[in-house]
Design a protein around this motif. Sequence first.
Motif, mmCIF file in Angstrom:
data_model
loop_
_atom_site.group_PDB
_atom_site.id
_atom_site.type_symbol
_atom_site.label_atom_id
_atom_site.label_comp_id
_atom_site.label_asym_id
_atom_site.label_seq_id
_atom_site.Cartn_x
_atom_site.Cartn_y
_atom_site.Cartn_z
ATOM 1 N N GLU A 76 0.825 -1.195 0.000
ATOM 2 C CA GLU A 76 0.000 0.000 0.000
ATOM 3 C C GLU A 76 0.864 1.253 0.000
ATOM 4 N N PRO A 77 0.370 2.347 -0.627
ATOM 5 C CA PRO A 77 1.186 3.557 -0.767
ATOM 6 C C PRO A 77 1.218 4.441 0.475
ATOM 7 N N GLU A 78 0.528 4.026 1.534
ATOM 8 C CA GLU A 78 0.522 4.787 2.779
ATOM 9 C C GLU A 78 0.185 3.846 3.926
ATOM 10 N N ALA A 79 0.293 4.337 5.138
ATOM 11 C CA ALA A 79 -0.033 3.506 6.297
ATOM 12 C C ALA A 79 -1.486 3.033 6.206
ATOM 13 N N ASN A 80 -1.724 1.799 6.613
ATOM 14 C CA ASN A 80 -3.053 1.208 6.501
ATOM 15 C C ASN A 80 -4.034 1.886 7.462
ATOM 16 N N PRO A 81 -5.204 2.305 6.966
ATOM 17 C CA PRO A 81 -6.159 2.993 7.854
ATOM 18 C C PRO A 81 -6.673 2.122 8.999
ATOM 19 N N ASN A 82 -6.647 0.801 8.822
ATOM 20 C CA ASN A 82 -7.050 -0.064 9.933
ATOM 21 C C ASN A 82 -6.088 0.063 11.111
ATOM 22 N N LEU A 83 -4.824 0.317 10.805
ATOM 23 C CA LEU A 83 -3.839 0.537 11.859
ATOM 24 C C LEU A 83 -4.018 1.917 12.476
ATOM 25 N N PRO A 113 -1.005 -9.159 23.001
ATOM 26 C CA PRO A 113 -2.250 -8.713 22.367
ATOM 27 C C PRO A 113 -2.030 -8.386 20.894
ATOM 28 N N GLN A 114 -3.120 -8.503 20.121
ATOM 29 C CA GLN A 114 -2.992 -8.340 18.668
ATOM 30 C C GLN A 114 -4.044 -7.394 18.101
ATOM 31 N N LEU A 115 -3.649 -6.690 17.069
ATOM 32 C CA LEU A 115 -4.565 -6.046 16.134
ATOM 33 C C LEU A 115 -4.458 -6.859 14.848
ATOM 34 N N LEU A 116 -5.556 -7.521 14.467
ATOM 35 C CA LEU A 116 -5.546 -8.496 13.376
ATOM 36 C C LEU A 116 -6.535 -8.083 12.300
ATOM 37 N N VAL A 117 -6.081 -8.115 11.044
ATOM 38 C CA VAL A 117 -6.950 -7.807 9.901
ATOM 39 C C VAL A 117 -7.187 -9.088 9.111
ATOM 40 N N THR A 118 -8.457 -9.373 8.807
ATOM 41 C CA THR A 118 -8.805 -10.559 8.019
ATOM 42 C C THR A 118 -9.794 -10.181 6.924
ATOM 43 N N LYS A 144 -9.319 -6.935 -4.548
ATOM 44 C CA LYS A 144 -8.567 -6.982 -5.798
ATOM 45 C C LYS A 144 -9.405 -6.534 -6.992
ATOM 46 N N GLY A 145 -10.503 -5.820 -6.721
ATOM 47 C CA GLY A 145 -11.382 -5.386 -7.788
ATOM 48 C C GLY A 145 -12.135 -6.521 -8.443
ATOM 49 N N LYS A 146 -12.205 -7.686 -7.750
ATOM 50 C CA LYS A 146 -12.757 -8.882 -8.388
ATOM 51 C C LYS A 146 -13.908 -9.523 -7.625
ATOM 52 N N VAL A 147 -13.932 -9.423 -6.295
ATOM 53 C CA VAL A 147 -14.917 -10.174 -5.532
ATOM 54 C C VAL A 147 -15.335 -9.375 -4.299
ATOM 55 N N PRO A 148 -16.640 -9.366 -3.977
ATOM 56 C CA PRO A 148 -17.085 -8.696 -2.747
ATOM 57 C C PRO A 148 -16.492 -9.408 -1.528
ATOM 58 N N ALA A 149 -16.105 -8.637 -0.535
ATOM 59 C CA ALA A 149 -15.505 -9.202 0.667
ATOM 60 C C ALA A 149 -15.799 -8.296 1.844
ATOM 61 N N GLN A 150 -15.685 -8.852 3.023
ATOM 62 C CA GLN A 150 -15.738 -8.045 4.238
ATOM 63 C C GLN A 150 -14.346 -8.034 4.854
ATOM 64 N N GLU A 151 -13.850 -6.837 5.075
ATOM 65 C CA GLU A 151 -12.557 -6.660 5.737
ATOM 66 C C GLU A 151 -12.822 -6.443 7.220
ATOM 67 N N ASN A 152 -12.310 -7.333 8.045
ATOM 68 C CA ASN A 152 -12.574 -7.294 9.479
ATOM 69 C C ASN A 152 -11.318 -6.909 10.254
ATOM 70 N N VAL A 153 -11.512 -6.112 11.290
ATOM 71 C CA VAL A 153 -10.424 -5.748 12.189
ATOM 72 C C VAL A 153 -10.740 -6.280 13.566
ATOM 73 N N TRP A 154 -9.857 -7.113 14.071
ATOM 74 C CA TRP A 154 -10.040 -7.785 15.349
ATOM 75 C C TRP A 154 -9.078 -7.258 16.393
ATOM 76 N N LEU A 155 -9.574 -7.173 17.621
ATOM 77 C CA LEU A 155 -8.713 -6.905 18.770
ATOM 78 C C LEU A 155 -8.639 -8.178 19.597
ATOM 79 N N LEU A 156 -7.428 -8.656 19.823
ATOM 80 C CA LEU A 156 -7.198 -9.873 20.599
ATOM 81 C C LEU A 156 -6.413 -9.467 21.843
ATOM 82 N N LYS A 157 -7.037 -9.641 22.999
ATOM 83 C CA LYS A 157 -6.374 -9.269 24.248
ATOM 84 C C LYS A 157 -6.444 -10.407 25.258
#
Length: 208
Positions: A19-26, A149-154, A195-208
């Motif tokens: 990515e050309p910049e820091a990820n907004p999820n972060l 602890p984790q910040l996880l993107v799926t 990828k401009g090809k398939v609908p998806a849900q991008e999830n951000v998880w907090l694991l503590k």
Amino acid sequence: MDPQFWMLKWQNNETGFHEPEANPNLTANIDQLSLAPGSRIFVPLCGKTLDIPWLLSKGYEVVAAELSHLAIIQLFDQLNIIPDSEKLNGVTRYDVPNFTLFGGDIFDLTADMLGKVDAIYDRAALVALPFEMRVRYAAHLREITNTAPQLLVTFDYDQQKLDGPPFSVISNEVEQHYIDHYSLTLLQGKEINLKGKVPAQENVWLLK
């Protein structure tokens, strides 16, 4: 999926995942980890992500792991700094102020080599691996970080419509890997076109 797969991706400059910049999820969710200033954050399978200079700019110490030597070269070129380096049992350790990178197979990385980890930011590691490797990776990650602890993107999408990576990792699988070791919170879920090809849900998880 063997390491050669990712080596060829970098060799052929097939790095659309960069990515050309820091990820907004972060940037939007880092505070959810409740980290003290100067905390040490582990970024597995980091590539040349701009998340690392962003974390450094916020005063965090960063430790990372990456398989591709080309990605490592490009990452330090972006930082405009030449690291010190040393060989450690098949893994190369690169050091610059407040940032350590381990070059090599993450499964060769040990807790002693990694050192203290206050949190994990996993945007591109779990989703980069096929299921059998995800099982092994999740267990290894817990072991070498002392279950930090984790910040996880799926991503959750119809895997039959698009070959990974990134692979689809549904909520039940996240629970399978981590529920016995963490409290899991879904911070956000956003509909995207992967990828401009398939609908998806991008999830951000907090694991503590």
